[in-house]
Motif scaffolding. Structure first.
Motif, PDB file in Angstrom:
ATOM      1  N   MET A  74      30.055  -0.916 -18.868  1.00  0.00           N
ATOM      2  CA  MET A  74      29.914   0.350 -19.591  1.00  0.00           C
ATOM      3  C   MET A  74      31.220   1.158 -19.554  1.00  0.00           C
ATOM      4  O   MET A  74      31.598   1.770 -20.539  1.00  0.00           O
ATOM      5  CB  MET A  74      28.764   1.180 -19.022  1.00  0.00           C
ATOM      6  N   SER A  75      31.905   1.130 -18.394  1.00  0.00           N
ATOM      7  CA  SER A  75      33.178   1.854 -18.285  1.00  0.00           C
ATOM      8  C   SER A  75      34.232   1.208 -19.179  1.00  0.00           C
ATOM      9  O   SER A  75      35.040   1.899 -19.791  1.00  0.00           O
ATOM     10  CB  SER A  75      33.666   1.862 -16.843  1.00  0.00           C
TER      11      SER A  75
ATOM     12  N   LEU B   4      24.042  10.932   0.557  1.00  0.00           N
ATOM     13  CA  LEU B   4      25.093  10.912  -0.458  1.00  0.00           C
ATOM     14  C   LEU B   4      24.894   9.730  -1.400  1.00  0.00           C
ATOM     15  O   LEU B   4      25.051   9.838  -2.612  1.00  0.00           O
ATOM     16  CB  LEU B   4      26.459  10.810   0.232  1.00  0.00           C
ATOM     17  N   LYS B   5      24.526   8.577  -0.803  1.00  0.00           N
ATOM     18  CA  LYS B   5      24.310   7.376  -1.610  1.00  0.00           C
ATOM     19  C   LYS B   5      23.130   7.571  -2.549  1.00  0.00           C
ATOM     20  O   LYS B   5      23.170   7.179  -3.711  1.00  0.00           O
ATOM     21  CB  LYS B   5      24.060   6.179  -0.690  1.00  0.00           C
ATOM     22  N   ASP B   6      22.075   8.179  -2.021  1.00  0.00           N
ATOM     23  CA  ASP B   6      20.894   8.444  -2.842  1.00  0.00           C
ATOM     24  C   ASP B   6      21.256   9.337  -4.011  1.00  0.00           C
ATOM     25  O   ASP B   6      20.822   9.121  -5.137  1.00  0.00           O
ATOM     26  CB  ASP B   6      19.794   9.104  -1.998  1.00  0.00           C
ATOM     27  N   ASP B  11      22.295  10.128  -9.725  1.00  0.00           N
ATOM     28  CA  ASP B  11      23.169  10.497 -10.830  1.00  0.00           C
ATOM     29  C   ASP B  11      23.300   9.355 -11.826  1.00  0.00           C
ATOM     30  O   ASP B  11      23.262   9.549 -13.029  1.00  0.00           O
ATOM     31  CB  ASP B  11      24.571  10.872 -10.308  1.00  0.00           C
ATOM     32  N   LYS B  12      23.458   8.150 -11.268  1.00  0.00           N
ATOM     33  CA  LYS B  12      23.617   6.980 -12.131  1.00  0.00           C
ATOM     34  C   LYS B  12      22.370   6.767 -12.985  1.00  0.00           C
ATOM     35  O   LYS B  12      22.450   6.472 -14.168  1.00  0.00           O
ATOM     36  CB  LYS B  12      23.899   5.737 -11.290  1.00  0.00           C
ATOM     37  N   VAL B  17      19.512   7.226 -18.194  1.00  0.00           N
ATOM     38  CA  VAL B  17      18.398   7.774 -18.975  1.00  0.00           C
ATOM     39  C   VAL B  17      18.941   8.586 -20.157  1.00  0.00           C
ATOM     40  O   VAL B  17      18.484   8.439 -21.294  1.00  0.00           O
ATOM     41  CB  VAL B  17      17.476   8.647 -18.089  1.00  0.00           C
ATOM     42  N   ILE B  18      19.947   9.420 -19.874  1.00  0.00           N
ATOM     43  CA  ILE B  18      20.524  10.245 -20.940  1.00  0.00           C
ATOM     44  C   ILE B  18      21.143   9.375 -22.024  1.00  0.00           C
ATOM     45  O   ILE B  18      20.919   9.578 -23.211  1.00  0.00           O
ATOM     46  CB  ILE B  18      21.572  11.233 -20.367  1.00  0.00           C
ATOM     47  N   ARG B  19      21.896   8.359 -21.583  1.00  0.00           N
ATOM     48  CA  ARG B  19      22.543   7.476 -22.559  1.00  0.00           C
ATOM     49  C   ARG B  19      21.516   6.726 -23.400  1.00  0.00           C
ATOM     50  O   ARG B  19      21.711   6.504 -24.584  1.00  0.00           O
ATOM     51  CB  ARG B  19      23.467   6.492 -21.857  1.00  0.00           C
TER      52      ARG B  19
END
Lengths: 327, 272
Positions: A74-75, B4-6, B11-12, B17-19
């Motif tokens: 994707m990047s 932080l990993k979660d 975010d990913k 989902v947005i994409r």
């Protein structure tokens, strides 16, 4: 120092038992025009497809803009524009609608879309035809529109697969003017494949590819200098015999292809009279010129780039088909 | 550290989902532009249901009445004609993927930085919207065949039409995902579309059928779609009345649609 924007290491792609790309490695610098030159079926499109994340490599690594093509496709996709060999526009939409579609799926913010569409259309001089259906466009206009589309998301690398295939010479020159401007003004890296020699001359560096392997990478001038001196081409009915005679008599490497014999030598003008004095085989005509990329290809592979075209394409298609139907 | 990993994973996921949504919306929009540009086709697609409704409806209606059936056949077939229109428009929309593949446009979509799922989802919503518009046109005939609609039934019918169309377009996308050429189109018509239509009870009541036919009818997802529409259009009773409660009809179609869209997404994800 210029950064490498594309690095390819031992890239391999097999389709069943056919190895289309057989361990190629090369680097492309940022802002460079890099060309893949070779006959159809040499593995050019397969390589480009792997770099564009359309095909997964069977083996080896490749990064584009610092992103691995397998691990972060994707990047990679966000950083590249692609102009395919075959048209890929929706001809039931207008030029503007095609660009809008592209801008949206590439995540161009809505506030910038209209402006960018205007910009890229101006660049390819199609801004006056913005609201026309693509169906009424000529082949050259469609190609220009595809170039405009490939640029709308500001890619760092633009991939062009045979960008001027099937276009007339005038349109071809025109497209090249755009491409050269583009590099000058935006600093976009261009990666293209071609089997037109004249087109390859426009590149900063060329990789010559044959049967899935890279056989040379250099500037056009560097490649031609490698041929050494002038190229003499003789036409004769007995080309094989003539080539053998020349090779045995002088310190040159003559190759016979399709009723003609060609070889290169340092002092062409003086060589021709000597040749005619010495040889008994009948010679129909003679031609002396500076070496071209075609000569480079002939010298490196022992055959012309065009004569095998049909064969290779057919072979590739058959293999691809067989491979698809097996799955 | 784990937190932080979660967060990163979250975010990913969010971005994916947005994409997907952006991609699907863009593809949906294209379907609508194409439908609007091809208005003549929409009008052409209106002829067939009109013939079925008025010619077949009136002709067979006269025969049914002489046989002593209760209610009016033309009111019975109304729901069936809507379903037919939804079926054909949906399948046609879905199969346009094969056109896109043939003319190269699909490649432009496949190399874009959007998840593959958005292609299937966008197509399904696009086809469903277009088919629903086409189906809504038929509602204009309601007063002419003695069907009374009101402010509650019209939105309900439109919603049910959308659910049916979504399910059928998704089925079409599943079929089209692997089709390489248009030669297969006739095969789809013969082996999928026509059986779905004839077994759905669009044209005849399904309550007193021999077991072999009754079994096939119950396997046809469109049967529940037609029955749902008939529940809402009303005007028929006795042998011509709807067979299942509407919640069961809508539930069955929704379940089928969910299965189909899941398969379509899966198929597109696997495509090279």
């Amino acid at each position: 120092m210029q950064m490498n924007i594309i690095t390819v290491t031992d890239l391999v792609r097999r389709f069943g038992d056919l190895t289309a790309v057989d361990g190629v490695s090369f680097q492309v610098k940022e802002g460079e025009i890099f060309g893949f030159l070779g006959p159809n079926g040499a593995g050019k499109t397969t390589t480009i497809n792997m770099l564009c994340t359309i095909l997964r490599p069977t083996d080896g690594h490749a990064t584009v803009g610092g992103h691995d093509v397998v691990r972060s496709p994707m990047s990679v996709r966000r950083n590249i524009g692609i102009i395919f060999q075959d048209p890929s526009l929706d001809d039931k939409l207008t030029a503007r609608e095609n660009l809008d579609f592209h801008a949206r799926i590439y995540g161009v913010p809505s506030s910038e879309r209209a402006g960018r569409i205007q910009d890229v259309l101006e660049m390819v001089e199609l801004d006056g035809r913005m609201n026309d259906l693509v169906r009424v466009f000529s082949g050259g206009m469609k190609r220009r529109l595809e170039i405009a589309r490939g640029l709308i998301h500001h890619p760092r690398v633009l991939f062009l697969d045979e960008p001027t295939l099937g276009l007339d010479p005038q349109t071809r020159r025109h497209i090249w003017e755009y491409l050269l401007d583009l590099r000058k003004e935006k600093g976009v890296t261009l990666f293209l494949t071609t089997h037109y020699m004249e087109e390859a001359e426009n590149c900063d560096r060329i990789a010559i590819i044959d049967n899935g392997k890279i056989i040379a990478v250099d500037t056009p001038v560097g490649l031609k200098d490698g041929v050494g001196g002038d190229v003499i081409t003789l036409h004769s009915e007995n080309s094989e015999e003539l080539a053998a005679q020349i090779n045995s008599r002088y310190e040159v490497e003559a190759t016979a292809t399709n009723g003609s014999v060609s070889f290169s030598t340092e002092d062409g003008e003086e060589f021709i009279p000597r040749l005619f004095r010495d040889l008994s085989t009948e010679i129909g005509s003679v031609n002396l010129r500076r070496p071209t990329l075609e000569d480079v290809f002939v010298q490196m592979t022992g055959r012309a780039i065009r004569e095998e075209e049909a064969d290779n394409t057919d072979r590739m298609r058959q293999h691809a088909r067989a491979w698809r139907s097996r799955r | 550290m784990q937190e932080l990993k979660d967060q990163e994973l979250n975010d990913k996921m969010m971005e994916a989902v947005i994409r997907t949504a952006v991609g699907a919306h863009t593809i949906w929009k294209r379907e609508l532009i194409r439908f609007w540009r091809d208005r003549s086709r929409a009008i052409g697609a209106f002829v067939q249901p009109t013939l079925y409704l008025f010619v077949l409806g009136t002709g067979l209606g006269a025969f049914f009445r002489s046989g002593g059936a209760e209610g009016d056949y033309i009111q019975f077939i109304f729901a069936g004609v809507i379903a037919m229109s939804l079926l054909f428009t949906s399948i046609f929309s879905a199969v346009s993927i094969v056109w896109d593949r043939e003319f190269g446009f699909l490649k432009e979509v496949l190399v874009a930085p959007i998840p593959r799922a958005s292609i299937a989802i966008g197509k399904a919503f696009g086809g469903a919207t277009v088919a629903t518009l086409q189906g809504t046109l038929i509602l204009i005939y309601a007063p002419f065949v003695g069907i009374s609609l009101n402010i509650i039934t019209v939105p309900a019918i439109i919603l049910v039409m959308f659910i049916i169309s979504f399910a059928i377009t998704s089925l079409g996308v599943v079929v089209a995902a692997r089709m390489r050429s248009l030669e297969g189109f006739q095969v789809i018509m013969n082996f999928i579309v026509m059986p779905l239509f004839f077994l759905s009870g669009a044209l005849f009541p399904i309550s007193n059928l021999p077991p072999w036919l009754s079994g096939l009818v119950r396997l046809d997802p469109l049967t529940y779609g037609v029955d749902a529409l008939r529940n809402l259009t009303g005007g028929v009773s006795g042998a011509l009345a709807p067979v299942y409660p509407i919640w069961l009809d809508v539930g069955a179609v929704t379940l089928f649609g969910a299965m189909m869209i899941t398969s379509a997404v899966w198929l597109f994800n696997r495509q090279e």
